[in-house]
Scaffold this active site. Sequence first.
Site, PDB file in Angstrom:
ATOM      1  N   HIS A 141       5.754   5.075  32.733  1.00 40.54           N
ATOM      2  CA  HIS A 141       4.857   3.972  32.351  1.00 40.54           C
ATOM      3  C   HIS A 141       4.158   3.365  33.573  1.00 40.54           C
ATOM      4  O   HIS A 141       3.873   2.172  33.598  1.00 40.54           O
ATOM      5  CB  HIS A 141       5.611   2.907  31.552  1.00 40.54           C
ATOM      6  CG  HIS A 141       6.750   2.247  32.281  1.00 40.54           C
ATOM      7  ND1 HIS A 141       7.958   1.955  31.679  1.00 40.54           N
ATOM      8  CD2 HIS A 141       6.869   1.803  33.564  1.00 40.54           C
ATOM      9  CE1 HIS A 141       8.757   1.355  32.544  1.00 40.54           C
ATOM     10  NE2 HIS A 141       8.112   1.250  33.694  1.00 40.54           N
ATOM     11  N   HIS A 190       7.649  -6.278  33.000  1.00 41.25           N
ATOM     12  CA  HIS A 190       7.624  -6.393  34.457  1.00 41.25           C
ATOM     13  C   HIS A 190       7.284  -7.819  34.883  1.00 41.25           C
ATOM     14  O   HIS A 190       6.342  -8.055  35.650  1.00 41.25           O
ATOM     15  CB  HIS A 190       6.626  -5.383  35.037  1.00 41.25           C
ATOM     16  CG  HIS A 190       6.960  -3.958  34.709  1.00 41.25           C
ATOM     17  ND1 HIS A 190       6.695  -3.407  33.467  1.00 41.25           N
ATOM     18  CD2 HIS A 190       7.558  -2.982  35.449  1.00 41.25           C
ATOM     19  CE1 HIS A 190       7.105  -2.140  33.466  1.00 41.25           C
ATOM     20  NE2 HIS A 190       7.623  -1.864  34.643  1.00 41.25           N
ATOM     21  N   HIS A 202      11.231   7.284  41.919  1.00 44.63           N
ATOM     22  CA  HIS A 202      10.340   6.462  42.733  1.00 44.63           C
ATOM     23  C   HIS A 202      11.112   5.275  43.298  1.00 44.63           C
ATOM     24  O   HIS A 202      12.107   4.832  42.733  1.00 44.63           O
ATOM     25  CB  HIS A 202       9.115   5.972  41.947  1.00 44.63           C
ATOM     26  CG  HIS A 202       9.398   5.028  40.824  1.00 44.63           C
ATOM     27  ND1 HIS A 202      10.165   5.344  39.727  1.00 44.63           N
ATOM     28  CD2 HIS A 202       8.970   3.747  40.611  1.00 44.63           C
ATOM     29  CE1 HIS A 202      10.204   4.325  38.880  1.00 44.63           C
ATOM     30  NE2 HIS A 202       9.504   3.333  39.401  1.00 44.63           N
ATOM     31  N   GLU A 237      15.464   2.844  35.892  1.00 46.39           N
ATOM     32  CA  GLU A 237      14.899   2.543  34.578  1.00 46.39           C
ATOM     33  C   GLU A 237      14.955   3.734  33.621  1.00 46.39           C
ATOM     34  O   GLU A 237      14.688   3.572  32.420  1.00 46.39           O
ATOM     35  CB  GLU A 237      13.457   2.057  34.725  1.00 46.39           C
ATOM     36  CG  GLU A 237      12.478   3.102  35.239  1.00 46.39           C
ATOM     37  CD  GLU A 237      11.121   2.507  35.613  1.00 46.39           C
ATOM     38  OE1 GLU A 237      11.041   1.270  35.751  1.00 46.39           O
ATOM     39  OE2 GLU A 237      10.158   3.276  35.763  1.00 46.39           O
TER      40      GLU A 237
END
Length: 408
Positions: A12, A59, A193, A240
């Site tokens: 995402h 977020h 990441h 995540e």
Amino acid sequence: MAKIIGGIGTSHVPTIGLAYDKKRQDDPAWAPLFEGYKPVAQWLEEQKPDVLLFFYNDHANSFFFDCYPTFAVGISPNFEMADEGAGRRPLPDIQGHPQLAIHVMESLVNDEFDMAVFQDRPLDHGCNSPLALMWPHEPAWPGAIVPIAINVLQYPLPTAARCYKLGKAVRRAIESYPEDLKVAIVGTGGLSHQIHGERTGFNNVEWDEEFLRLIVDNPEKLAQMRHAELVELGGAESAEVIMWLAMRGALDDNIRCIHQNHYLATTTNMAVAVYEQGGDDQAPAAPVHGNPQLAGLDALEGTYPFDLHASLHAARLNRFFWRHREPAFRALVARDLHAAFDELQLNEAERALVTAQDWLGLIRYGVSFFVLEKFARVVKMSNLAVYASMRGETLDDFLKTRRVPASA
């Protein structure tokens, strides 16, 4: 009965949405990513799900860290797209499916998952970044969304095992929903990441490919991994991927990956995959109508449980009364009640209930007493006087029914 037709795992990354909005689909730097989503869009076009149930994370756009839920279900009839600091993306609002969302919420709580619920909170790139690539949306989206937010920002996060179990509970909830619906499950996030600290820019494509294998063949192994292991292998923010495990838990024990793509351009290995059901031995769920914890309560005269149906129906009114915590709003109510009505967009029936101070009518409409009492204070009415009014009595008559009237 509702049926789960398959699942989608997807990154995402916000730059996916930015590149889409800038029409960079044919840009050589982005084409490998966009090409990877075409089979996903094709699969959704062929399968035509009524609802996408989306495991995602916010977020810090609709939730902040002072009250950041571990798990939260969105039950609104409509969801806007969040402004994340640079203006809203040029995407239309998307419909929710309140009845399915409420059913899922009630089922999960009765399955001993301590869920939060949210209304009227926009969806950020955790949802809308991949969504635009998968579903056509001009002039409108072809179906509805049930968003389930998972905390993957602020430790302690839910464990990978807990997310996997959540997915299994969501499956039980969906398959016990009595209406015929086709539901696709979406899990978002990852892959490798890290975007903070001296380790910024870390990637591990070899681990990403192993993760994509395990999510199909051995999700139980992934479910046993600790956050520290996920961070070490995939980077800090890659933890995540526990949201993919929630998606995986909602699917059959045996699944088929019919499409998979991953592409590492700058900081995140961006992945997407489609999974079809392969069958298992799980017995079909029996349909569930309503919250079993409240079964029979409708026969108890003069009692109005404040459930999610009431909360959704009276959302504007509850917010109107809740805002009486604010001195400026109280002053507006005192100065110009109709302007306060306009600000909260109350309809005529709601305005009439407030103007008449119809306390019992407000409760029956779906207002929680614990916001209603704030309005009572503003109009100089005690809680005891409100109680008496709801019973159709004067305050003196009500106090005569109390053990110690002098305590009033």
